[in-house]
Write an enzyme that holds these catalytic residues in place. Sequence first.
Site, PDB file in Angstrom:
ATOM      1  N   HIS A   1      -5.965   3.028  -4.414  1.00  0.00           N
ATOM      2  CA  HIS A   1      -5.895   3.297  -2.961  1.00  0.00           C
ATOM      3  C   HIS A   1      -6.265   4.756  -2.669  1.00  0.00           C
ATOM      4  O   HIS A   1      -5.749   5.342  -1.724  1.00  0.00           O
ATOM      5  CB  HIS A   1      -4.494   2.980  -2.456  1.00  0.00           C
ATOM      6  CG  HIS A   1      -4.395   2.734  -0.982  1.00  0.00           C
ATOM      7  ND1 HIS A   1      -5.343   2.042  -0.265  1.00  0.00           N
ATOM      8  CD2 HIS A   1      -3.447   3.099  -0.077  1.00  0.00           C
ATOM      9  CE1 HIS A   1      -4.983   1.972   0.999  1.00  0.00           C
ATOM     10  NE2 HIS A   1      -3.842   2.616   1.147  1.00  0.00           N
TER      11      HIS A   1
ATOM     12  N   ASP B   1       0.818  -1.217   0.000  1.00  0.00           N
ATOM     13  CA  ASP B   1       0.000   0.000   0.000  1.00  0.00           C
ATOM     14  C   ASP B   1       0.851   1.266   0.000  1.00  0.00           C
ATOM     15  O   ASP B   1       2.019   1.264   0.415  1.00  0.00           O
ATOM     16  CB  ASP B   1      -0.891   0.038   1.252  1.00  0.00           C
ATOM     17  CG  ASP B   1      -2.079  -0.892   1.154  1.00  0.00           C
ATOM     18  OD1 ASP B   1      -2.115  -1.715   0.223  1.00  0.00           O
ATOM     19  OD2 ASP B   1      -2.968  -0.802   2.023  1.00  0.00           O
TER      20      ASP B   1
ATOM     21  N   HIS C   1       3.818  -2.388   3.156  1.00  0.00           N
ATOM     22  CA  HIS C   1       3.933  -1.045   2.568  1.00  0.00           C
ATOM     23  C   HIS C   1       5.312  -0.906   1.930  1.00  0.00           C
ATOM     24  O   HIS C   1       6.326  -1.260   2.556  1.00  0.00           O
ATOM     25  CB  HIS C   1       3.740   0.036   3.634  1.00  0.00           C
ATOM     26  CG  HIS C   1       2.376   0.053   4.241  1.00  0.00           C
ATOM     27  ND1 HIS C   1       2.004  -0.811   5.259  1.00  0.00           N
ATOM     28  CD2 HIS C   1       1.285   0.821   3.971  1.00  0.00           C
ATOM     29  CE1 HIS C   1       0.743  -0.581   5.589  1.00  0.00           C
ATOM     30  NE2 HIS C   1       0.288   0.405   4.831  1.00  0.00           N
TER      31      HIS C   1
END
Length: 255
Positions: free
Chosen positions: A126, A75, A221
């Site tokens: 996102h 992400d 991440h």
Amino acid sequence: MLTFKHITIFFILLFVGSAVLGMFVTFTYLWYFALITAYLLFVGYGSFTMSSNFFLKAFTANKSTKEKVVALTFDDGPHPEYTPFVLQLLKNHKATATFFCIGRQVEKYPEIVNEIKIAGHTIGNHTYSHSIGIDFNSTQSWIEEIKQTNQVIQKIIGEEVSLFRPPYGVTTPHLAKAIEYTRHKVIGWNIRSFDKGISDPEVILKRIKKQLKPGGIILLHDTHINAPYILEHLLVFLRKLGYKTVSVNQLLDEK
């Protein structure tokens, strides 16, 4: 499975029933306060737990598969420094991943997004801003965030993005309505690494290993200094256990 609609109807009926019964039996204000508190707790739990499908349907794992497959997801990227390292590691280990990108980062680093696509990985939406207060967005604001991100990604890779991951994993009624309009598949996770909050990479790896199961979705991440270290050691661990990495789309299609 209980949904936001079911819980709301239940508490409305309970509240109305209490009010009617209150015409004959005395209820203290404490009872009504307890009802409201319980309702808010249920709604809060549903908001922060994607696997509950409280506000909308989210795919958090493929629990039906017995195959040793997992989906690695990243992400908040792309990041100019760490995402290239992540991509190189994935290439070295012949691994597949899904990247949920922030629209404004995509605009800054389109060449990295293109590299993700060329390498055969999946790209997801996102939101455009991933702002701190995004969970309070109206339905229209959510739609604009999602559409704008889709547009900037499509301009680079030439394809429409169908996967969406909510920032912070929080869902709301307004987001649910927006997804009804955009028709995205909402993707969550069942293995949260907390790699952005925990500074010790060994602790993060231990968390992931402890929760590992076939069909899982791992949340990582590609935006911090420990990302390459965590990924490399995780890929070695997965290979030792005979696990294969797949995209979220492949995991969705597993029967």
